[in-house]
Design a protein around this motif. Structure first.
Motif, PDB file in Angstrom:
ATOM      1  N   ALA A 112      13.327  91.947  52.298  1.00 15.37           N
ATOM      2  CA  ALA A 112      12.201  91.387  51.558  1.00 15.37           C
ATOM      3  C   ALA A 112      10.868  91.705  52.216  1.00 15.37           C
ATOM      4  CB  ALA A 112      12.371  89.872  51.431  1.00 15.37           C
ATOM      5  N   SER A 113      10.849  91.728  53.544  1.00 13.94           N
ATOM      6  CA  SER A 113       9.575  91.949  54.250  1.00 13.94           C
ATOM      7  C   SER A 113       9.223  93.410  54.415  1.00 13.94           C
ATOM      8  CB  SER A 113       9.639  91.286  55.629  1.00 13.94           C
ATOM      9  OG  SER A 113      10.612  91.936  56.452  1.00 13.94           O
ATOM     10  N   ALA A 114      10.244  94.295  54.477  1.00 17.25           N
ATOM     11  CA  ALA A 114      10.019  95.713  54.788  1.00 17.25           C
ATOM     12  C   ALA A 114       9.132  95.841  56.025  1.00 17.25           C
ATOM     13  CB  ALA A 114       9.390  96.434  53.600  1.00 17.25           C
ATOM     14  N   VAL A 115       9.432  94.988  57.024  1.00 22.30           N
ATOM     15  CA  VAL A 115       8.552  94.909  58.184  1.00 22.30           C
ATOM     16  C   VAL A 115       8.544  96.214  58.975  1.00 22.30           C
ATOM     17  CG1 VAL A 115      10.348  93.904  59.655  1.00 22.30           C
ATOM     18  CG2 VAL A 115       7.942  93.469  60.165  1.00 22.30           C
ATOM     19  N   VAL A 116       9.684  96.932  59.014  1.00 21.29           N
ATOM     20  CA  VAL A 116       9.712  98.199  59.744  1.00 21.29           C
ATOM     21  C   VAL A 116       8.805  99.218  59.062  1.00 21.29           C
ATOM     22  CG1 VAL A 116      11.196 100.079  60.543  1.00 21.29           C
ATOM     23  CG2 VAL A 116      12.031  97.729  60.599  1.00 21.29           C
TER      24      VAL A 116
ATOM     25  N   ALA B 257      14.170 110.635  52.669  1.00 23.53           N
ATOM     26  CA  ALA B 257      14.000 111.539  53.803  1.00 23.53           C
ATOM     27  C   ALA B 257      13.823 112.983  53.360  1.00 23.53           C
ATOM     28  CB  ALA B 257      15.195 111.426  54.738  1.00 23.53           C
ATOM     29  N   SER B 258      14.490 113.368  52.261  1.00 25.24           N
ATOM     30  CA  SER B 258      14.415 114.766  51.842  1.00 25.24           C
ATOM     31  C   SER B 258      12.999 115.172  51.483  1.00 25.24           C
ATOM     32  CB  SER B 258      15.347 114.998  50.645  1.00 25.24           C
ATOM     33  OG  SER B 258      14.936 114.178  49.550  1.00 25.24           O
ATOM     34  N   GLY B 259      12.179 114.206  51.067  1.00 30.64           N
ATOM     35  CA  GLY B 259      10.790 114.541  50.771  1.00 30.64           C
ATOM     36  C   GLY B 259       9.932 114.680  52.006  1.00 30.64           C
ATOM     37  N   VAL B 260      10.419 114.144  53.136  1.00 27.51           N
ATOM     38  CA  VAL B 260       9.662 114.229  54.386  1.00 27.51           C
ATOM     39  C   VAL B 260      10.067 115.452  55.195  1.00 27.51           C
ATOM     40  CG1 VAL B 260       9.137 113.043  56.553  1.00 27.51           C
ATOM     41  CG2 VAL B 260       9.411 111.738  54.447  1.00 27.51           C
ATOM     42  N   PHE B 261      11.362 115.704  55.235  1.00 28.62           N
ATOM     43  CA  PHE B 261      11.861 116.801  56.062  1.00 28.62           C
ATOM     44  C   PHE B 261      12.918 117.556  55.284  1.00 28.62           C
ATOM     45  CE2 PHE B 261      13.698 118.809  59.830  1.00 28.62           C
ATOM     46  CZ  PHE B 261      12.547 119.103  60.534  1.00 28.62           C
ATOM     47  N   PRO B 262      12.732 118.833  55.010  1.00 23.57           N
ATOM     48  CA  PRO B 262      13.697 119.589  54.194  1.00 23.57           C
ATOM     49  C   PRO B 262      15.026 119.745  54.915  1.00 23.57           C
ATOM     50  CG  PRO B 262      12.035 121.043  55.116  1.00 23.57           C
ATOM     51  CD  PRO B 262      11.586 119.655  55.417  1.00 23.57           C
ATOM     52  N   PRO B 263      16.143 119.655  54.197  1.00 22.60           N
ATOM     53  CA  PRO B 263      17.458 119.728  54.852  1.00 22.60           C
ATOM     54  C   PRO B 263      17.690 121.040  55.586  1.00 22.60           C
ATOM     55  CG  PRO B 263      17.666 118.838  52.632  1.00 22.60           C
ATOM     56  CD  PRO B 263      16.262 119.326  52.764  1.00 22.60           C
TER      57      PRO B 263
ATOM     58  N   PRO C  18      10.608 105.860  53.945  1.00 21.83           N
ATOM     59  CA  PRO C  18       9.844 107.107  54.161  1.00 21.83           C
ATOM     60  C   PRO C  18       8.895 107.041  55.354  1.00 21.83           C
ATOM     61  CG  PRO C  18       9.862 106.498  51.851  1.00 21.83           C
ATOM     62  CD  PRO C  18      10.452 105.342  52.577  1.00 21.83           C
ATOM     63  N   ALA C  19       8.167 105.925  55.488  1.00 23.31           N
ATOM     64  CA  ALA C  19       7.195 105.835  56.584  1.00 23.31           C
ATOM     65  C   ALA C  19       7.889 105.784  57.935  1.00 23.31           C
ATOM     66  CB  ALA C  19       6.318 104.603  56.402  1.00 23.31           C
ATOM     67  N   ALA C  20       8.962 105.004  58.028  1.00 20.64           N
ATOM     68  CA  ALA C  20       9.680 104.908  59.300  1.00 20.64           C
ATOM     69  C   ALA C  20      10.354 106.227  59.639  1.00 20.64           C
ATOM     70  CB  ALA C  20      10.712 103.781  59.222  1.00 20.64           C
ATOM     71  N   PHE C  21      10.945 106.863  58.638  1.00 24.65           N
ATOM     72  CA  PHE C  21      11.573 108.157  58.900  1.00 24.65           C
ATOM     73  C   PHE C  21      10.534 109.181  59.347  1.00 24.65           C
ATOM     74  CE2 PHE C  21      12.871 112.384  57.414  1.00 24.65           C
ATOM     75  CZ  PHE C  21      14.044 112.535  58.117  1.00 24.65           C
ATOM     76  N   TYR C  22       9.388 109.170  58.690  1.00 24.49           N
ATOM     77  CA  TYR C  22       8.321 110.107  59.073  1.00 24.49           C
ATOM     78  C   TYR C  22       7.874 109.837  60.507  1.00 24.49           C
ATOM     79  CZ  TYR C  22       3.819 112.491  59.148  1.00 24.49           C
ATOM     80  OH  TYR C  22       2.758 113.296  59.486  1.00 24.49           O
TER      81      TYR C  22
ATOM     82  N   ALA D 179      21.270 113.573  62.827  1.00 21.99           N
ATOM     83  CA  ALA D 179      22.698 113.737  63.087  1.00 21.99           C
ATOM     84  C   ALA D 179      23.568 113.676  61.848  1.00 21.99           C
ATOM     85  CB  ALA D 179      23.172 112.687  64.095  1.00 21.99           C
ATOM     86  N   GLY D 180      23.033 113.315  60.708  1.00 22.41           N
ATOM     87  CA  GLY D 180      23.811 113.371  59.489  1.00 22.41           C
ATOM     88  C   GLY D 180      24.790 112.229  59.374  1.00 22.41           C
ATOM     89  N   LYS D 181      25.902 112.465  58.702  1.00 20.45           N
ATOM     90  CA  LYS D 181      26.871 111.426  58.378  1.00 20.45           C
ATOM     91  C   LYS D 181      27.385 110.763  59.650  1.00 20.45           C
ATOM     92  CE  LYS D 181      31.115 110.582  55.796  1.00 20.45           C
ATOM     93  NZ  LYS D 181      32.197 111.183  55.017  1.00 20.45           N
ATOM     94  N   GLY D 182      27.386 109.439  59.639  1.00 20.90           N
ATOM     95  CA  GLY D 182      27.821 108.678  60.806  1.00 20.90           C
ATOM     96  C   GLY D 182      26.661 108.228  61.657  1.00 20.90           C
ATOM     97  N   PHE D 183      25.492 108.865  61.511  1.00 25.42           N
ATOM     98  CA  PHE D 183      24.327 108.460  62.282  1.00 25.42           C
ATOM     99  C   PHE D 183      23.112 108.335  61.367  1.00 25.42           C
ATOM    100  CE2 PHE D 183      27.183 110.285  65.271  1.00 25.42           C
ATOM    101  CZ  PHE D 183      27.022 109.537  66.422  1.00 25.42           C
ATOM    102  N   ILE D 184      23.334 108.140  60.071  1.00 24.51           N
ATOM    103  CA  ILE D 184      22.231 108.118  59.112  1.00 24.51           C
ATOM    104  C   ILE D 184      21.393 106.863  59.329  1.00 24.51           C
ATOM    105  CG2 ILE D 184      21.641 107.949  56.677  1.00 24.51           C
ATOM    106  CD1 ILE D 184      23.973 109.713  56.037  1.00 24.51           C
ATOM    107  N   LEU D 185      20.093 107.039  59.582  1.00 24.06           N
ATOM    108  CA  LEU D 185      19.168 105.923  59.730  1.00 24.06           C
ATOM    109  C   LEU D 185      18.159 105.890  58.594  1.00 24.06           C
ATOM    110  CD1 LEU D 185      18.343 106.145  63.535  1.00 24.06           C
ATOM    111  CD2 LEU D 185      19.929 104.625  62.418  1.00 24.06           C
ATOM    112  N   TRP D 186      18.331 106.738  57.637  1.00 17.58           N
ATOM    113  CA  TRP D 186      17.322 106.813  56.599  1.00 17.58           C
ATOM    114  C   TRP D 186      17.972 106.899  55.227  1.00 17.58           C
ATOM    115  CZ3 TRP D 186      18.782 110.863  59.609  1.00 17.58           C
ATOM    116  CH2 TRP D 186      19.238 112.006  58.968  1.00 17.58           C
ATOM    117  N   ASP D 187      17.154 106.612  54.229  1.00 19.44           N
ATOM    118  CA  ASP D 187      17.580 106.813  52.856  1.00 19.44           C
ATOM    119  C   ASP D 187      17.475 108.306  52.570  1.00 19.44           C
ATOM    120  OD1 ASP D 187      18.024 106.858  50.167  1.00 19.44           O
ATOM    121  OD2 ASP D 187      16.165 105.847  49.618  1.00 19.44           O
ATOM    122  N   PRO D 188      18.587 109.004  52.317  1.00 23.79           N
ATOM    123  CA  PRO D 188      18.529 110.468  52.152  1.00 23.79           C
ATOM    124  C   PRO D 188      17.540 110.915  51.092  1.00 23.79           C
ATOM    125  CG  PRO D 188      20.807 109.723  52.356  1.00 23.79           C
ATOM    126  CD  PRO D 188      19.964 108.498  52.228  1.00 23.79           C
ATOM    127  N   ALA D 189      17.436 110.168  49.989  1.00 30.87           N
ATOM    128  CA  ALA D 189      16.502 110.569  48.941  1.00 30.87           C
ATOM    129  C   ALA D 189      15.064 110.519  49.431  1.00 30.87           C
ATOM    130  CB  ALA D 189      16.683 109.670  47.712  1.00 30.87           C
TER     131      ALA D 189
END
Length: 1019
Positions: free
Chosen positions: A277-281, A440-446, A355-359, A428-438
């Motif tokens: 609810a807060s999206a504090v990160v 993240a793909s706009g921030v960093f190309p696969p 997106p912001a945290a992943f960036y 690190a991909g599957k097993g270490f995903i810390l982001w929403d792939p959709a």
């Protein structure tokens, strides 16, 4: 409780500080939003002093620090004051505007108090154990919507920072940013910048408490947790865990356990709801971007533009920026930890970065990486790059000022390795995903993931190579060169950090490859990946300082070496051959040096055992690799089959030397995680699987179209033509035969030594048992110059020293000493109830090998089996009948018939009868019975003769392909490879023998080379 209180670190000074904080908090609560700046500053001062204590306590005594924090949060007055003041200060909002000096001072005091309270709550939760009072405090804090309120204050802070950035930019455009720093607005800069990182500390504390609760104990059945309240309850109101009201029945301990589990379930759900609810990160990372933009607008250039500018202000601002970046980015490892432990599904789901945290995570890592290797920053925003790079240079200056290349070691001081580790975890991909792939793909190309991960790995390996053995003087010079821009910045990654970083980066690269972000259609890691992996082996002994819970050798074996391509040697059903081409990725692994890498591990492990260091890093890596595979041969067989023959032979020799060291040690048990177990398990599993593959290979060639039978297609190095076998199969056959000749003698000695000591080693027992029949048939076929009976009588010393032995040396009977005892021990493991040394899936194979061993040993050593000179036969007839019954039960009629024939033969031998009851001498009776048994091998064991036909005629012939030192007992473990040992040829016999040392030449001369050398030399 008294014992716990005795372990706390509260001193009179801390008690006074605590009382001061409670008094200031009560005064501010009484004044509310109208509290004066002086009162707020007093609260901030006492709170900051209190917030700094948990870190100091933890540095002194981690356990006592946790007890102290739990004790504080269990004190009603302190707990209530902290909850109420947190609820109060997080609700003070503001908006950017032109203010008077008094208004600026008031806002500055509010921001300072807000930051101090956030830090105090977060620092206590970061060190406190998950006791009921601590969990209750955290639940109250979360349920009072503290995180949601903090997100609102972060929005206010971002607006204020953007407003100040616009003012600074306008001042710079008008003639320089210098005058701006003297304006009243600049008085807000320091508390605003510092306040952006404080919510991250509190968020991290809440997350890590959830992780510690999850790791503390197994959780009982949980009741349905109550949903998080939509309204913020009064913080001082009592908080009751869901299900606690129903906990009045049952034992007190069960009730307490269930109440604790219910409280955790509630906390996990409530924290997940608050984070979502807060999206504090997200808000924290967006505010961090505003901080970096402001820094870019009023950077150090302002000092040069305005001579009156205060350098101390910029140093303070730089320190606050450094602290803020560290606090914000430290949240990412906490989120990573939340994805790895058994947290609730709700908490795991909110661990994904927006997106912001992943960036922020990627941008921070890319900025540091670009500073370390001087390569591209992938178009990173200049303001973000400048801000993160400025923080990077703070560490250079601090280390130079401290006079130590290592600097001050705290978790927040890892300004280089921390961002790069976060970057590796994000990639690190599957097993270490810390982001929403959709997102993240706009921030960093696969497609850029794999090259970036490889960049991080290269930097880690290069830094480890440069740091190994580097002195403080050299490190200081490298730091100065980096500061002046004349040298690389990799000096900031020392030997304790760089190898760990490289391992995690290589793991991220392999994960990216498996996720399909590498070359299209490729599952090959590439030669460079394996070159970097092999380059890490000299650094496995580096202490992983700053990475609690991370074992570098174990991680290397489990996640790096385990990437070796595999081939199953002996799947069901037989027959089986090697594939026509190596498995995908194996050629790259071999080109990258995986064979020398493996040999180095075995070599150093054997050396550590000889030096009484059985807990070495190389041993740990081998154990981790061994634990990753159910079948060791799956990774060892391919490298021996398709690898360079010289390197493969060196690996076989080195493992043999490790086995000799294991057999000579007195303190190795099968349950110890030491070198003995690693070498024993790997060698035993490979030889056992190789024996089954040998039988399958012979069957496949025998059944092939146009086959003339296995005897016409011998592939053994001592047995003639190659027939239809592929080059890889021929090389694997050579290595397998050489391994049997080299490894089985010490394995057998180790087995007898442990049995004499009262221990049972099932792995070597099974391995020796499965090889005994085929080796006995090789000796029977070639008329081995040294009979098995002679070996039994003479003992192990007879190996290689039999007078009158032919040029091929002694027979295979020297490899397995005392086969009669071997069978007797194995028979004891056969019971009608199905017990045995191995599990059910392998039991049938064990029984079949045991039947073969019984018959071949009886045929080769009839007098010993008959019990000549003893009261009765060497084996119990009841055990043989039990074996036959087990075999028939499992559908092996032919093997059962063989086992059934043995008890009757033993009885006839005991009475001096021939195979059909005729009388005769004991020796003649034994001989005729042995011949009768041997005549029926083809019907009982149809694949045995074909498998034996693939092996060389003697151990000496099998070892010939290995080369190296001619002394069979060579134990030289110098250097990293047996192939690198310098050899000196024997001058008498014309170079037919070569030795690595004078000691080996002398030992071989005394053990039998004297006679052979004189024959070859003509003297």
């Amino acid at each position: 409780m008294a014992a716990q209180a005795a372990q706390t670190l509260m001193c009179p000074e801390a008690e006074a500080n605590l009382s001061e904080f409670v008094a200031h908090a009560q005064a501010v609560l009484a004044a509310g939003a109208e509290a004066s700046p002086a009162l707020l500053n007093a609260l901030a001062s006492s709170t900051n002093e209190m917030a700094a204590r948990p870190c100091r306590w933890q540095n002194a005594d981690e356990t006592a620090a946790g007890n102290t924090a739990a004790d504080l949060l269990g004190r009603p007055a302190f707990k209530q004051a902290l909850l109420l003041i947190a609820n109060e200060v997080t609700r003070w909002s503001w908006a950017p505007a032109q203010r008077s000096a008094e208004e600026h001072e008031g806002l500055r005091a509010k921001v300072g108090a807000l930051r101090a309270v956030e830090l105090l709550c977060g620092s206590l939760l970061l060190v406190a154990p998950p006791t009921p009072p601590v969990l209750d405090f955290a639940r109250r804090l979360v349920l009072s919507q503290t995180l949601e309120a903090l997100s609102g204050r972060l929005v206010d802070a971002r607006a204020e920072l953007d407003f100040l950035s616009d003012q600074a930019a306008a001042a710079a455009a008008a003639g320089g940013a210098g005058p701006f720093v003297h304006a009243d607005a600049s008085s807000l800069l320091l508390p605003l910048v510092a306040s952006v990182g404080a919510p991250a500390v509190l968020t991290r504390g809440c997350l890590m408490l959830a992780v510690r609760v999850s790791n503390a104990a197994p959780q009982p059945q949980r009741r349905q947790p109550a949903a998080a309240s939509a309204a913020a309850p009064e913080p001082s109101a009592p908080a009751q865990p869901a299900g606690a009201a129903a906990g009045g029945s049952g034992g007190a301990s069960d009730s307490a356990t269930e109440e604790g589990a219910a409280a955790y379930a509630c906390y996990a759900q409530e924290l997940a709801a608050a984070l979502r609810a807060s999206a504090v990160v997200e808000h924290t990372c967006i505010a961090l971007a505003s901080v970096l933009r402001l820094w870019d607008a009023i950077g150090p250039e302002a000092i040069e533009e305005h001579p009156g500018a205060d350098p101390a202000f910029f140093r303070a601002l730089s320190a606050h920026l450094d602290k803020t970046v560290s606090n914000v980015t430290s949240t990412f490892p906490a989120l990573h930890a939340a994805t790895e432990v058994g947290l609730s599904a709700g908490l795991r789901s909110v661990a994904a970065l927006g997106p912001a945290a992943f960036y922020s995570s990627v941008a921070h890592g890319v900025a540091v990486l670009s500073a370390l290797d001087g390569e591209t920053s992938y178009g990173l925003d200049p303001a973000v790059l400048a801000g993160f790079t400025r923080v990077f240079w703070v560490e250079v200056a601090e280390r130079l000022e401290s006079g130590s290349s290592a600097g001050v070691r705290r978790s927040q001081d890892f300004r280089c390795v921390g961002p790069l580790m976060n970057l590796a975890a994000s990639l690190a991909g599957k097993g270490f995903i810390l982001w929403d792939p959709a997102a993240a793909s706009g921030v960093f190309p696969p497609f850029a993931v794999l090259p970036l991960a490889m960049r991080v790995a290269r930097v880690g390996v290069q830094a480890a190579d440069e740091a190994a053995g580097r002195t403080e003087v050299v490190a200081a010079a490298a730091l100065r060169a980096a500061q002046q821009g004349t040298g690389p910045c990799r000096v900031l990654l020392d030997w304790t950090m760089a190898p760990v970083l490289a391992v995690f980066a290589l793991q991220a690269a392999s994960s990216a490859m498996r996720a399909g972000t590498g070359p299209e259609g490729s599952a090959c890691l590439g030669e460079e990946w394996w070159l970097l992996a092999a380059a890490l082996t000299p650094h496995l002994r580096a202490p992983a300082a700053g990475f609690p819970g991370v074992s570098l050798p174990s991680h290397y074996g489990k996640h790096i070496l385990a990437e070796l391509p595999s081939v199953t040697l002996a799947p069901a059903p037989l027959p089986h051959t090697l594939p026509p081409a190596p498995p995908l990725g194996l050629e790259s692994a071999l080109a990258g040096g995986v064979l020398p890498c493996l040999e180095r591990l075995f070599r150093r492990a054997a050396a550590s055992l000889r030096e009484s260091r059985p807990d070495s890093s190389e041993v740990e890596a081998l154990l981790a690799l061994n634990a990753r595979y159910d079948d060791v041969s799956a990774w060892l067989a391919p490298v021996l089959a398709w690898g360079d023959a010289r390197q493969a032979a060196a690996l076989v020799r080195t493992v043999g030397k490790g086995f000799e060291a294991t057999a000579a040690a007195d303190n190795i048990t099968p349950d110890d995680t030491v070198c003995g177990e690693a070498v024993l398990a790997i060698a035993s599993h490979f030889l056992t699987a190789g024996r089954l593959w040998l039988e399958g290979l012979a069957a496949s060639r025998d059944r092939g179209p146009g086959s003339a039978g296995p005897l016409a297609q011998r592939a053994g190095p001592g047995g003639g033509g190659a027939g239809a076998h592929s080059p890889a199969e021929r090389q694997l056959l050579e290595m397998l035969a050489a391994a049997a000749a080299t490894w089985l003698p010490p394995m057998c000695r180790l087995l007898w030594a442990r049995l004499d000591a009262g221990a049972m080693l099932s792995s070597p027992l099974i391995t020796c048992l499965c090889w005994q029949p085929v080796l006995a048939r090789v000796d029977a076929t070639h008329g081995a110059p040294t009979r098995l009976s002679a070996v039994v009588a003479a003992g192990p010393a007879a190996a290689g020293a039999s007078a009158g032995a032919s040029a091929s040396g002694a027979g295979w009977g020297t490899a397995l000493t005392d086969p009669v005892r071997l069978v007797r021990v194995a028979l004891r493991m056969v019971d009608g109830d199905g017990a045995g040394p191995v599990g059910d899936p392998k039991k049938v194979l064990y029984l079949r090998y045991l039947a073969q061993a019984c018959c071949t040993v009886a045929a080769a050593l009839p007098e010993e089996v008959a019990g000549r000179g003893r009261a009765g036969p060497a084996w119990e007839t009841s055990k043989l009948r039990a074996l036959a019954a087990e075999l028939r039960t499992h559908g092996h009629a032919a093997a059962a018939e063989a086992a059934e024939a043995l008890p009757a033969q033993l009885v006839r031998w005991a009475h001096g009868s021939g195979p059909r009851g005729g009388r005769g001498g004991a020796r003649a009776s034994a001989a005729s019975g042995a011949q009768a048994l041997a005549a029926r091998f083809g019907a009982w064991f149809p694949g045995l003769e074909a498998a034996a036909a693939l092996l060389p005629a003697s151990p000496a012939a099998a070892r010939a392909c290995l080369g190296g030192c001619s002394n069979p007992a060579c134990a030289n473990l110098e250097g990293d490879s047996d192939a690198a040992l310098p050899l000196r040829a024997c001058a008498v016999c014309g170079g037919a023998a070569s030795y690595c040392s004078r000691e080996c030449q002398t030992a071989h001369w005394r053990s039998g080379h004297r006679e052979a050398c004189r024959v070859r030399g003509g003297s």
